[in-house]
Scaffold this motif. Structure first.
Motif, PDB file in Angstrom:
ATOM      1  N   ASP A  39      30.659  -3.151   2.501  1.00 30.23           N
ATOM      2  CA  ASP A  39      29.424  -2.732   3.173  1.00 30.23           C
ATOM      3  C   ASP A  39      29.443  -3.063   4.661  1.00 30.23           C
ATOM      4  O   ASP A  39      28.757  -2.405   5.448  1.00 30.23           O
ATOM      5  CB  ASP A  39      28.202  -3.422   2.548  1.00 30.23           C
ATOM      6  N   THR A  40      30.173  -4.098   5.021  1.00 33.02           N
ATOM      7  CA  THR A  40      30.207  -4.554   6.414  1.00 33.02           C
ATOM      8  C   THR A  40      31.651  -4.662   6.889  1.00 33.02           C
ATOM      9  O   THR A  40      32.585  -4.761   6.079  1.00 33.02           O
ATOM     10  CB  THR A  40      29.522  -5.920   6.551  1.00 33.02           C
ATOM     11  N   ASP A  41      31.826  -4.682   8.219  1.00 25.97           N
ATOM     12  CA  ASP A  41      33.168  -4.807   8.787  1.00 25.97           C
ATOM     13  C   ASP A  41      33.716  -6.222   8.582  1.00 25.97           C
ATOM     14  O   ASP A  41      32.984  -7.205   8.666  1.00 25.97           O
ATOM     15  CB  ASP A  41      33.129  -4.487  10.278  1.00 25.97           C
ATOM     16  N   GLN A  42      35.004  -6.300   8.351  1.00 23.11           N
ATOM     17  CA  GLN A  42      35.685  -7.577   8.175  1.00 23.11           C
ATOM     18  C   GLN A  42      36.719  -7.742   9.294  1.00 23.11           C
ATOM     19  O   GLN A  42      36.859  -6.881  10.161  1.00 23.11           O
ATOM     20  CB  GLN A  42      36.381  -7.615   6.809  1.00 23.11           C
ATOM     21  N   ASP A  79      19.531  -5.252   3.205  1.00 21.13           N
ATOM     22  CA  ASP A  79      20.998  -5.321   3.266  1.00 21.13           C
ATOM     23  C   ASP A  79      21.559  -4.076   3.959  1.00 21.13           C
ATOM     24  O   ASP A  79      20.906  -3.022   3.991  1.00 21.13           O
ATOM     25  CB  ASP A  79      21.581  -5.411   1.853  1.00 21.13           C
ATOM     26  N   PRO A  80      22.790  -4.179   4.476  1.00 22.88           N
ATOM     27  CA  PRO A  80      23.443  -2.972   5.020  1.00 22.88           C
ATOM     28  C   PRO A  80      23.602  -1.915   3.932  1.00 22.88           C
ATOM     29  O   PRO A  80      23.590  -2.228   2.729  1.00 22.88           O
ATOM     30  CB  PRO A  80      24.808  -3.500   5.488  1.00 22.88           C
TER      31      PRO A  80
END
Length: 242
Positions: A39-42, A79-80
């Motif tokens: 869901d989010t960048d790592q 949440d994203p």
């Protein structure tokens, strides 16, 4: 007689309350750590490579909006946007075809380090009911890559898969200079030799693992990488140790 009973009962209660005070602290701290929920960048991205008979311009990897239904109650409005990782692949002929989905950083393959002693790796995978098989690749403390079988992909829709990490896999080096962590190398998907290979897709979500985070922590752990000053680039968080 009553006085004796009261005294005996008092001793029992005193013992019961004193035991926790002298008990040893637990050496286990079991936690579930999310590697990537997509869901989010790592600090890494994901890439894919395939065997020799792959069709030109394939495989393709990208993220899509989506989430397994079983996870929807845990997804908050704040949440994203929920996303999943998808791969589409085609091959020009049947045979021993495979493709690997792996993390990448700085344009190179990247192995995600695990924390502690890992007991299970857990993720969601979307099966297209093809006779394909899924494997996990992990690297042990001696640098060997192990293949863990995660089962068949001959099912429809999302399924939660839990893979136990066998005890024979060495997760920590015996010596200070050895590898410090077990690491996640990637997923490998293999087609059955007789299965269709001209239009295959797969999705992943919620890659995480269960681990004992205290298993390799000991008195003096901070001195493991102390800087003895042999080289200017031997940076260390324990550099003040003399």
């Amino acid at each position: 007689m009553k006085k004796g009973v009261v005294l005996f009962g008092g001793l029992i209660l005193g013992f019961a309350f004193c035991v926790p005070a002298v008990a040893q602290p637990s050496a286990r701290a079991v936690e579930t750590i999310v590697i990537d929920n997509f869901d989010t960048d790592q600090d890494w991205t994901w890439d894919v490579q395939a065997s020799r008979f792959v069709t030109e311009n394939y495989p393709v990897i990208k993220k899509f909006d989506g989430i397994p239904n079983s996870l929807r109650p845990y997804h908050k409005d704040s949440d994203p946007a929920a996303q999943v990782l998808g791969v589409k692949v085609k091959y020009d002929r049947k045979g021993d075809n495979w493709f690997e989905v792996y993390p990448k950083a700085n344009d190179e393959s990247y192995e995600i380090p695990f924390v502690g002693t890992v007991t299970q790796i857990d993720f969601w995978v979307w099966g297209a009911n093809y006779n394909y098989n899924l494997e996990l690749l992990i690297r042990d403390a001696d640098g060997r890559v192990h293949t863990l079988k995660a089962g068949t992909l001959a099912f429809q829709g999302w399924r939660n898969v839990v893979v136990n990490v066998p005890g024979y896999i060495k997760q920590h080096s015996r010596i200070r200079s050895g590898r410090t962590d077990l690491s996640f190398v990637g997923f490998r998907i293999r087609s059955d030799a007789d299965e269709a290979v001209d239009d295959y897709v797969i999705y992943f979500d919620q890659l995480k693992y269960t681990t004992n985070t205290l298993s390799n922590v000991y008195d003096g752990y901070e001195l493991r990488n102390a800087d003895f000053g042999e080289s200017s680039d031997s940076g260390s968080s324990a550099g003040s140790a003399k």
